[in-house]
Design a protein around this motif. Structure first.
Motif, mmCIF file in Angstrom:
data_model
loop_
_atom_site.group_PDB
_atom_site.id
_atom_site.type_symbol
_atom_site.label_atom_id
_atom_site.label_comp_id
_atom_site.label_asym_id
_atom_site.label_seq_id
_atom_site.Cartn_x
_atom_site.Cartn_y
_atom_site.Cartn_z
ATOM 1 N N THR A 147 -65.642 -2.288 -112.355
ATOM 2 C CA THR A 147 -65.176 -1.172 -111.522
ATOM 3 C C THR A 147 -65.645 0.207 -111.960
ATOM 4 O OG1 THR A 147 -63.118 -0.901 -112.805
ATOM 5 C CG2 THR A 147 -63.083 -2.475 -110.972
ATOM 6 N N GLU A 148 -66.092 0.363 -113.192
ATOM 7 C CA GLU A 148 -66.369 1.713 -113.689
ATOM 8 C C GLU A 148 -67.865 2.010 -113.753
ATOM 9 O OE1 GLU A 148 -62.498 2.472 -116.598
ATOM 10 O OE2 GLU A 148 -64.506 2.305 -117.455
ATOM 11 N N GLN A 149 -68.178 3.290 -113.651
ATOM 12 C CA GLN A 149 -69.549 3.733 -113.854
ATOM 13 C C GLN A 149 -69.928 3.541 -115.322
ATOM 14 O OE1 GLN A 149 -69.465 7.793 -112.548
ATOM 15 N NE2 GLN A 149 -69.683 7.258 -110.382
ATOM 16 N N VAL A 150 -71.243 3.433 -115.570
ATOM 17 C CA VAL A 150 -71.721 3.112 -116.912
ATOM 18 C C VAL A 150 -71.256 4.138 -117.941
ATOM 19 C CG1 VAL A 150 -73.769 2.782 -118.339
ATOM 20 C CG2 VAL A 150 -73.727 1.890 -116.021
ATOM 21 N N GLU A 151 -71.288 5.405 -117.601
ATOM 22 C CA GLU A 151 -70.925 6.448 -118.563
ATOM 23 C C GLU A 151 -69.488 6.259 -119.053
ATOM 24 O OE1 GLU A 151 -70.765 10.635 -117.277
ATOM 25 O OE2 GLU A 151 -72.256 10.989 -118.858
ATOM 26 N N LYS A 152 -68.591 5.912 -118.152
ATOM 27 C CA LYS A 152 -67.197 5.674 -118.544
ATOM 28 C C LYS A 152 -67.093 4.437 -119.436
ATOM 29 C CE LYS A 152 -64.714 7.780 -114.666
ATOM 30 N NZ LYS A 152 -63.669 7.543 -113.650
ATOM 31 N N ARG A 153 -67.860 3.393 -119.115
ATOM 32 C CA ARG A 153 -67.818 2.171 -119.923
ATOM 33 C C ARG A 153 -68.280 2.451 -121.351
ATOM 34 N NH1 ARG A 153 -70.602 -0.563 -115.342
ATOM 35 N NH2 ARG A 153 -72.275 -1.226 -116.740
ATOM 36 N N VAL A 154 -69.322 3.228 -121.475
ATOM 37 C CA VAL A 154 -69.827 3.561 -122.813
ATOM 38 C C VAL A 154 -68.804 4.410 -123.568
ATOM 39 C CG1 VAL A 154 -71.641 4.767 -124.105
ATOM 40 C CG2 VAL A 154 -72.237 3.370 -122.116
ATOM 41 N N ALA A 155 -68.165 5.339 -122.880
ATOM 42 C CA ALA A 155 -67.145 6.173 -123.524
ATOM 43 C C ALA A 155 -65.983 5.312 -124.011
ATOM 44 C CB ALA A 155 -66.647 7.237 -122.545
ATOM 45 N N HIS A 156 -65.525 4.396 -123.178
ATOM 46 C CA HIS A 156 -64.429 3.512 -123.590
ATOM 47 C C HIS A 156 -64.837 2.656 -124.783
ATOM 48 C CE1 HIS A 156 -62.186 3.868 -119.550
ATOM 49 N NE2 HIS A 156 -61.359 4.246 -120.489
ATOM 50 N N ALA A 157 -66.063 2.153 -124.784
ATOM 51 C CA ALA A 157 -66.522 1.310 -125.885
ATOM 52 C C ALA A 157 -66.529 2.090 -127.198
ATOM 53 C CB ALA A 157 -67.919 0.765 -125.587
ATOM 54 N N LEU A 158 -67.037 3.316 -127.173
ATOM 55 C CA LEU A 158 -67.075 4.119 -128.404
ATOM 56 C C LEU A 158 -65.671 4.463 -128.887
ATOM 57 C CD1 LEU A 158 -70.045 6.611 -127.874
ATOM 58 C CD2 LEU A 158 -70.015 4.397 -129.033
ATOM 59 N N LEU A 159 -64.781 4.756 -127.970
ATOM 60 C CA LEU A 159 -63.399 5.074 -128.359
ATOM 61 C C LEU A 159 -62.712 3.862 -128.975
ATOM 62 C CD1 LEU A 159 -62.344 7.253 -125.294
ATOM 63 C CD2 LEU A 159 -62.605 8.057 -127.658
ATOM 64 N N ARG A 160 -62.943 2.667 -128.414
ATOM 65 C CA ARG A 160 -62.358 1.457 -128.985
ATOM 66 C C ARG A 160 -62.885 1.219 -130.395
ATOM 67 N NH1 ARG A 160 -62.271 -0.787 -123.702
ATOM 68 N NH2 ARG A 160 -64.423 -1.462 -123.900
ATOM 69 N N LEU A 161 -64.200 1.378 -130.576
ATOM 70 C CA LEU A 161 -64.792 1.164 -131.892
ATOM 71 C C LEU A 161 -64.279 2.195 -132.892
ATOM 72 C CD1 LEU A 161 -68.450 0.348 -130.812
ATOM 73 C CD2 LEU A 161 -66.804 -1.236 -131.826
ATOM 74 N N ALA A 162 -64.086 3.426 -132.437
ATOM 75 C CA ALA A 162 -63.565 4.469 -133.326
ATOM 76 C C ALA A 162 -62.134 4.159 -133.750
ATOM 77 C CB ALA A 162 -63.635 5.831 -132.638
ATOM 78 N N ARG A 163 -61.336 3.596 -132.832
ATOM 79 C CA ARG A 163 -59.970 3.204 -133.191
ATOM 80 C C ARG A 163 -59.983 2.012 -134.137
ATOM 81 N NH1 ARG A 163 -58.877 4.264 -127.649
ATOM 82 N NH2 ARG A 163 -59.120 2.047 -127.156
ATOM 83 N N GLN A 164 -60.873 1.068 -133.882
ATOM 84 C CA GLN A 164 -60.910 -0.161 -134.659
ATOM 85 C C GLN A 164 -61.449 0.079 -136.063
ATOM 86 O OE1 GLN A 164 -63.792 -3.012 -133.233
ATOM 87 N NE2 GLN A 164 -62.845 -4.722 -134.317
ATOM 88 N N ALA A 165 -62.497 0.880 -136.182
ATOM 89 C CA ALA A 165 -63.180 1.022 -137.469
ATOM 90 C C ALA A 165 -63.655 2.452 -137.676
ATOM 91 C CB ALA A 165 -64.356 0.057 -137.550
ATOM 92 N N GLY A 166 -62.831 3.416 -137.288
ATOM 93 C CA GLY A 166 -63.206 4.814 -137.440
ATOM 94 C C GLY A 166 -62.841 5.361 -138.809
ATOM 95 N N ARG A 167 -63.723 6.198 -139.330
ATOM 96 C CA ARG A 167 -63.489 6.853 -140.623
ATOM 97 C C ARG A 167 -63.669 8.349 -140.429
ATOM 98 N NH1 ARG A 167 -67.038 8.181 -144.916
ATOM 99 N NH2 ARG A 167 -68.739 7.109 -143.858
#
Length: 229
Positions: A147-167
């Motif tokens: 359902t989402e445009q690519v830019e939003k998907r990439v933003a969500h992916a980076l935010l998830r990774l930052a929450r999971q393994a952000g320093r």
């Protein structure tokens, strides 16, 4: 083999509330194994002979589709249980787990799983909660890709990774393991060219910085607004 130090796992959510005697018994069945960078912990469709908890390092979990496309399913961070094919009723591993840095995991023979969960029901409950969280994440990604445009998907992916393994670093929040633009493309169902264009634009805007397979989210709030706009 000498018994493993239960302090290695006592603080992990998987063993929350376990008495010391139970931990000793569970660890008696395990052994630590080192996986150098670039090696496979297990391969897709290989017989599931073990299950694991990652103690140190990071893993990339990838799945190859029937038409040969590679998809990054998720990343494994320290403290996570993985390779639990038996708990899902599978005889083989559904994906491949690769060490993206030198890593160490505790490894149990799969045959001990039924006995361990029968004697320690909390192990089954905690594993079910872990699997539920991963299933929810998978559902979220399916909805995003559908359902989402690519830019939003990439933003969500980076935010998830930052929450999971952000320093936290001086420039912002660094995703604390090597990750390539190709990885992000495979996670979000798009192309390397598209991800490169998006990240280059975000670097110009001061949202992220990248280089040498490291990505730092410089402005998480603005990236969140972009993801949810």
């Amino acid at each position: 083999m000498p018994s493993l130090d239960k302090s290695l796992v006592a603080g992990l959510p998987m063993f929350a509330g376990f008495p010391a005697s139970d931990l000793d018994e569970i660890l008696r069945e395990a052994q630590p194994i080192r996986y150098p960078k670039g090696t496979a912990v297990f391969q897709q469709d290989e017989e599931a002979q073990s299950f694991f908890i990652l103690l140190h390092g990071h893993l990339r979990v990838i799945k190859v589709t029937s038409d040969g496309q590679q998809v990054v399913v998720r990343f494994v961070t320290p403290g996570e249980i993985f390779g639990i094919a038996m708990a899902m009723g599978c005889a083989t591993y559904p994906a491949t787990a690769l060490a993206i840095v030198d890593s160490i995991a505790l490894v149990w023979p799969a045959v001990v799983w039924p006995r361990l969960v029968a004697k320690h029901p909390s192990l089954a409950v905690n594993t079910l909660q872990t699997m539920g969280g991963r299933l929810q994440d998978a559902h979220t990604r399916v909805v995003e890709i559908s359902t989402e445009q690519v830019e939003k998907r990439v933003a969500h992916a980076l935010l998830r990774l930052a929450r999971q393994a952000g320093r936290q670093v001086e420039q912002g929040v660094q995703i604390d393991f090597p990750i390539s633009r190709q990885d992000i493309a495979e996670m979000t169902g798009t192309t390397l060219h598209t991800v490169s264009r998006i990240l280059s634009s975000w670097e110009e805007q001061g949202l992220v910085t990248g280089g040498r397979q490291r990505i730092t989210v410089r402005d998480p709030h603005k990236l969140f607004l972009l993801a949810e706009s």
